[in-house]
Scaffold this motif. Sequence first.
Motif, mmCIF file in Angstrom:
data_model
loop_
_atom_site.group_PDB
_atom_site.id
_atom_site.type_symbol
_atom_site.label_atom_id
_atom_site.label_comp_id
_atom_site.label_asym_id
_atom_site.label_seq_id
_atom_site.Cartn_x
_atom_site.Cartn_y
_atom_site.Cartn_z
ATOM 1 N N ALA A 48 0.844 -1.195 0.000
ATOM 2 C CA ALA A 48 0.000 0.000 0.000
ATOM 3 C C ALA A 48 0.876 1.240 0.000
ATOM 4 N N ILE A 49 0.291 2.321 -0.492
ATOM 5 C CA ILE A 49 0.943 3.635 -0.447
ATOM 6 C C ILE A 49 0.243 4.466 0.621
ATOM 7 N N ARG A 50 1.018 4.954 1.562
ATOM 8 C CA ARG A 50 0.486 5.817 2.608
ATOM 9 C C ARG A 50 0.431 7.253 2.088
ATOM 10 N N VAL A 51 -0.702 7.909 2.306
ATOM 11 C CA VAL A 51 -0.895 9.281 1.825
ATOM 12 C C VAL A 51 -1.270 10.175 3.001
ATOM 13 N N SER A 52 -0.642 11.327 3.074
ATOM 14 C CA SER A 52 -0.969 12.294 4.117
ATOM 15 C C SER A 52 -1.029 13.689 3.520
ATOM 16 N N HIS A 53 -1.793 14.573 4.164
ATOM 17 C CA HIS A 53 -1.911 15.971 3.742
ATOM 18 C C HIS A 53 -1.261 16.853 4.810
ATOM 19 N N TRP A 54 -0.526 17.868 4.359
ATOM 20 C CA TRP A 54 0.213 18.731 5.264
ATOM 21 C C TRP A 54 -0.138 20.188 4.987
ATOM 22 N N ARG A 55 -0.469 20.911 6.064
ATOM 23 C CA ARG A 55 -0.886 22.307 5.939
ATOM 24 C C ARG A 55 -0.155 23.147 6.989
ATOM 25 N N ARG A 56 0.123 24.391 6.617
ATOM 26 C CA ARG A 56 0.794 25.322 7.536
ATOM 27 C C ARG A 56 -0.253 26.101 8.322
ATOM 28 N N ASP A 57 -0.165 26.052 9.637
ATOM 29 C CA ASP A 57 -1.109 26.778 10.482
ATOM 30 C C ASP A 57 -0.913 28.279 10.294
ATOM 31 N N PRO A 58 -1.984 29.025 9.974
ATOM 32 C CA PRO A 58 -1.830 30.460 9.707
ATOM 33 C C PRO A 58 -1.466 31.274 10.936
ATOM 34 N N VAL A 59 -1.652 30.724 12.128
ATOM 35 C CA VAL A 59 -1.380 31.469 13.359
ATOM 36 C C VAL A 59 0.057 31.269 13.818
ATOM 37 N N ASP A 60 0.449 30.014 14.053
ATOM 38 C CA ASP A 60 1.790 29.779 14.593
ATOM 39 C C ASP A 60 2.807 29.358 13.531
ATOM 40 N N GLY A 61 2.337 29.152 12.272
ATOM 41 C CA GLY A 61 3.255 28.822 11.182
ATOM 42 C C GLY A 61 3.758 27.397 11.189
#
Length: 326
Positions: A48-61
């Motif tokens: 299987a291929i593991r998939v994740s999503h990554w986002r930068r928090d607008p408050v603390d970066g």
Amino acid sequence: MPEQPKIVADIGLVIYPDSQLAAVYGLTDLFRIASEISEAQAQSRPTAIRVSHWRRDPVDGVIGCVYDSHPGQPHKLSHLIAPPSLIMPEKMQSMSGFSGWLLDHHAGGATICSVCAGAFVLGEAGLLDGREVTTHWAFAEELARRFPTIRVDVDRIMIDDGDVITAGGILAWTDLGLSLVERFMGPSIMLDTARFLLADPPGRTQQPYRHFLPRRDHGDLAILRSQHWMHATSAKEVSVPELARRAELEERTFLRRFRKATGLRPTEYAQQIRISKAREALELSNRSVEQIAWQVGYSDPSAFRRLFQRVTGLTPNEYRQRFGVN
């Protein structure tokens, strides 16, 4: 209890401001489908291929994981993908907040990938310096201007440089995703995934999709007058003396300034105009190739066919079969 699948790749998708979520979720679904096909066909332990999503928090970066297909296990990201943007590159926000994070993962062995305008995210991190890369054909000039050490090749849908992979058009995420499936799960799983999605396997080029976007914002009004005349006459008859006369310049001066302003010689510019007209005729009419060649200014159909294929990567008949609406 069924055996848990072996994770063959840990792929993170970067959700930056105004990134195209269709590509993020499309890749997520593509890797899930490939994993399910692998599981259905497995004669031993499935992969299987593991998939994740990554986002930068607008408050603390802080950049954090906001989705994980296999939660509960520590991440060792093998690939990070910057998807396309929903807005034009010149309007994209600075992505410097992702730069250090991408560089850290790259230094730790991750392959960093981009699709379309995602190349600007990689460029801002310095990951493209000195490399040959691709992006959407309409963004190539801006990418080369903003990052002058890179070499942009928009004839290719994907350029795999080992530790950095760039993919071209907005939907080139399918090419990138299928290529990664082939790498980690083999050609059979990749082809079955492509068939399920009704997507072409990797290996296409951008040439058939590229259209002529002449530069008109160069500020040279004399050259702009000659450009307007060439477009108004469909560039059927191009004479350097006549173009220079209309620009009110000496011929040598005209040639030098035309090349500087447009990036092309007058004959090359004329060819692009003619081929654009030929594309339109092939898409919208049933006229023969010989008739279209004559219509756009070529008396020799064989020479027209050779030029058309050089510019688009397809013969006129192949182009009509792919893009004709009749």
